[in-house]
Write an enzyme that holds these catalytic residues in place. Structure first.
Site, PDB file in Angstrom:
ATOM      1  N   ARG A  24      -5.066  12.066 -12.107  1.00  0.00           N
ATOM      2  CA  ARG A  24      -5.925  10.931 -11.741  1.00  0.00           C
ATOM      3  C   ARG A  24      -5.691   9.736 -12.655  1.00  0.00           C
ATOM      4  O   ARG A  24      -6.624   8.968 -12.935  1.00  0.00           O
ATOM      5  CB  ARG A  24      -7.404  11.324 -11.746  1.00  0.00           C
ATOM      6  CG  ARG A  24      -7.777  12.355 -10.690  1.00  0.00           C
ATOM      7  CD  ARG A  24      -9.279  12.602 -10.672  1.00  0.00           C
ATOM      8  NE  ARG A  24      -9.623  13.754  -9.840  1.00  0.00           N
ATOM      9  CZ  ARG A  24     -10.682  14.517 -10.023  1.00  0.00           C
ATOM     10  NH1 ARG A  24     -11.515  14.262 -11.023  1.00  0.00           N
ATOM     11  NH2 ARG A  24     -10.933  15.540  -9.232  1.00  0.00           N
ATOM     12  N   ARG A  28     -10.646   5.131 -11.588  1.00  0.00           N
ATOM     13  CA  ARG A  28     -11.795   4.276 -11.877  1.00  0.00           C
ATOM     14  C   ARG A  28     -11.990   3.940 -13.349  1.00  0.00           C
ATOM     15  O   ARG A  28     -12.813   3.081 -13.671  1.00  0.00           O
ATOM     16  CB  ARG A  28     -13.071   4.949 -11.343  1.00  0.00           C
ATOM     17  CG  ARG A  28     -13.165   4.938  -9.820  1.00  0.00           C
ATOM     18  CD  ARG A  28     -14.412   5.653  -9.348  1.00  0.00           C
ATOM     19  NE  ARG A  28     -14.353   7.090  -9.611  1.00  0.00           N
ATOM     20  CZ  ARG A  28     -15.393   7.907  -9.541  1.00  0.00           C
ATOM     21  NH1 ARG A  28     -16.590   7.422  -9.257  1.00  0.00           N
ATOM     22  NH2 ARG A  28     -15.246   9.194  -9.768  1.00  0.00           N
ATOM     23  N   ARG A  37      -9.538  -1.777  -5.607  1.00  0.00           N
ATOM     24  CA  ARG A  37     -10.326  -0.972  -4.661  1.00  0.00           C
ATOM     25  C   ARG A  37     -11.180  -1.850  -3.751  1.00  0.00           C
ATOM     26  O   ARG A  37     -11.412  -1.507  -2.578  1.00  0.00           O
ATOM     27  CB  ARG A  37     -11.196   0.009  -5.452  1.00  0.00           C
ATOM     28  CG  ARG A  37     -12.196   0.822  -4.651  1.00  0.00           C
ATOM     29  CD  ARG A  37     -11.514   1.824  -3.743  1.00  0.00           C
ATOM     30  NE  ARG A  37     -12.512   2.583  -2.982  1.00  0.00           N
ATOM     31  CZ  ARG A  37     -13.089   2.142  -1.872  1.00  0.00           C
ATOM     32  NH1 ARG A  37     -12.801   0.935  -1.395  1.00  0.00           N
ATOM     33  NH2 ARG A  37     -13.977   2.885  -1.230  1.00  0.00           N
ATOM     34  N   ASP A  74      -4.682  11.145  -1.477  1.00  0.00           N
ATOM     35  CA  ASP A  74      -5.766  12.112  -1.613  1.00  0.00           C
ATOM     36  C   ASP A  74      -5.377  13.388  -0.882  1.00  0.00           C
ATOM     37  O   ASP A  74      -4.616  13.345   0.096  1.00  0.00           O
ATOM     38  CB  ASP A  74      -7.068  11.547  -1.026  1.00  0.00           C
ATOM     39  CG  ASP A  74      -8.280  12.391  -1.421  1.00  0.00           C
ATOM     40  OD1 ASP A  74      -8.802  12.180  -2.538  1.00  0.00           O
ATOM     41  OD2 ASP A  74      -8.669  13.270  -0.633  1.00  0.00           O
ATOM     42  N   TYR A 149     -12.828  22.270   2.233  1.00  0.00           N
ATOM     43  CA  TYR A 149     -13.456  21.025   2.695  1.00  0.00           C
ATOM     44  C   TYR A 149     -13.548  21.000   4.221  1.00  0.00           C
ATOM     45  O   TYR A 149     -14.556  20.559   4.784  1.00  0.00           O
ATOM     46  CB  TYR A 149     -12.652  19.816   2.209  1.00  0.00           C
ATOM     47  CG  TYR A 149     -12.775  19.545   0.734  1.00  0.00           C
ATOM     48  CD1 TYR A 149     -13.824  18.782   0.231  1.00  0.00           C
ATOM     49  CD2 TYR A 149     -11.834  20.040  -0.168  1.00  0.00           C
ATOM     50  CE1 TYR A 149     -13.937  18.523  -1.124  1.00  0.00           C
ATOM     51  CE2 TYR A 149     -11.939  19.790  -1.525  1.00  0.00           C
ATOM     52  CZ  TYR A 149     -12.995  19.027  -1.997  1.00  0.00           C
ATOM     53  OH  TYR A 149     -13.112  18.782  -3.348  1.00  0.00           O
TER      54      TYR A 149
END
Length: 341
Positions: A24, A28, A37, A74, A149
């Site tokens: 990652r 952020r 973003r 992702d 998921y």
């Protein structure tokens, strides 16, 4: 070809100092990521817009002397490409319309690569843009993790919905895993053909399975992916990261045939020496919160990790993804410590 230290390490060549990248690493904790973003209306649009995805992928390399860029995308682009509705909600993370035993047959693997064409364009542009000595990493989520998921509709701490589904509907679960294996092979082969040097299998939810379920849900699908990719891209370099695999790590590495094994931060530093072949490259495994705290404890742990793996090929990384509150100066310190001691 220019020497790429991280690629060479994955292929089994120990370096004088371990190469480093950070899971990652585009994210952020960087203000430039947060600004970029805002240019996309949602997270999936960011993943599917090559101009933005390339920019985000390159941002950490502009700040830090990292040895690799990783494709910004992702793991849930695969269910999205298969036709399952995926959305990312603020404060909740990914939300999917759960599949059922009846709706799995409606998934559309034949459309997946066309849907993922923008991601592959991002890979092509990245290979052209990054320095020749930097490794380009592609990836996908491993089938069990993606299935949790798709079945549960969101992330969970125990993956109970998917575990029960596999027990109650074994035929439907097997059909889902077949679709995910085949689609993952096609997707990773396409990434390698587009310019990725290495691909990583993210098995983020490898914990919470008994040994029989781990063998059938994690090891076997990952083995099939590795074999399938290499049938089309011989000797393709592949990193496997089965987070939470614990006592199943050695068996995972042996049976899947991955080139390198990612270790999460709960894996003891002496585990590799005791249980893994000395020639097997490992990746990891600093606790991301040690990076948040920084200071002398981080320096000491970095040194311990480098020393523990000094007799084998080693890629320095965190034992899971970097967290948003990580101070940028701590990342700079980490990279300098790994590179220069």
């Amino acid at each position: 070809m220019t020497h790429r230290p991280l690629l060479a390490t994955v292929l089994g060549q120990r370096q004088e100092r371990p190469p480093i990248w950070i899971m990652r690493q585009a994210g952020r904790y960087l203000p430039e990521y947060r600004e970029t973003r805002t240019q996309a209306k949602n997270f999936l649009e960011l993943c599917y817009t090559p101009d933005l995805a390339v920019e985000v992928s390159l941002q950490p390399l502009r700040r830090f002397d990292l040895d690799a860029a990783i494709l910004f995308s992702d793991i849930l682009v695969i269910p999205d490409a298969l036709g399952q509705k995926v959305r990312f909600e603020q404060g909740e993370g990914p939300v999917l319309d759960p599949v059922s035993a009846e709706t799995i047959a409606a998934l559309k693997p034949e459309r997946a690569l066309d849907h993922l064409a923008p991601v592959l364009e991002t890979v092509r542009r990245l290979r052209a843009d990054i320095a020749p000595d930097k490794t380009l990493i592609g990836f996908c989520g491993s089938p069990w993790t993606v299935a949790t998921y798709m079945i549960g509709g969101r992330g969970s701490t125990d993956q109970a919905a998917a575990r029960l589904f596999a027990l109650r509907h074994p035929d439907a679960f097997a059909a889902l895993m077949d679709v995910l294996v085949a689609t993952s092979v096609d997707y990773l082969v396409a990434q390698l053909q587009a310019g990725a040097d290495v691909v990583q299998l993210f098995e983020s939810w490898a914990l919470n399975l008994d040994d029989a379920a781990f063998a059938s849900h994690v090891i076997e699908p990952n083995r099939r992916i590795v074999a399938g990719v290499r049938a089309l891209v011989p000797n393709a370099p592949i990193i496997g990261f089965p987070r939470g695999a614990a006592g199943n790590l050695a068996r995972y590495a042996e049976v899947t045939g991955v080139n390198a094994l990612g270790l999460d931060y709960a894996t003891p530093l002496d585990f590799a020496g005791k249980h893994l072949p000395g020639s097997l490259p490992v990746q990891g495994n600093l606790d991301p919160l040690r990076l948040v705290a920084g200071g002398a404890q981080m320096d000491a742990r970095v040194d311990e990790i480098i020393t523990a793996f000094s007799n084998r090929p080693h890629i320095f990384n965190l034992g899971h993804g970097i967290v948003p509150e990580t101070p940028i100066e701590h990342v700079a310190r980490l990279v300098d410590r790994v590179k220069n001691g």
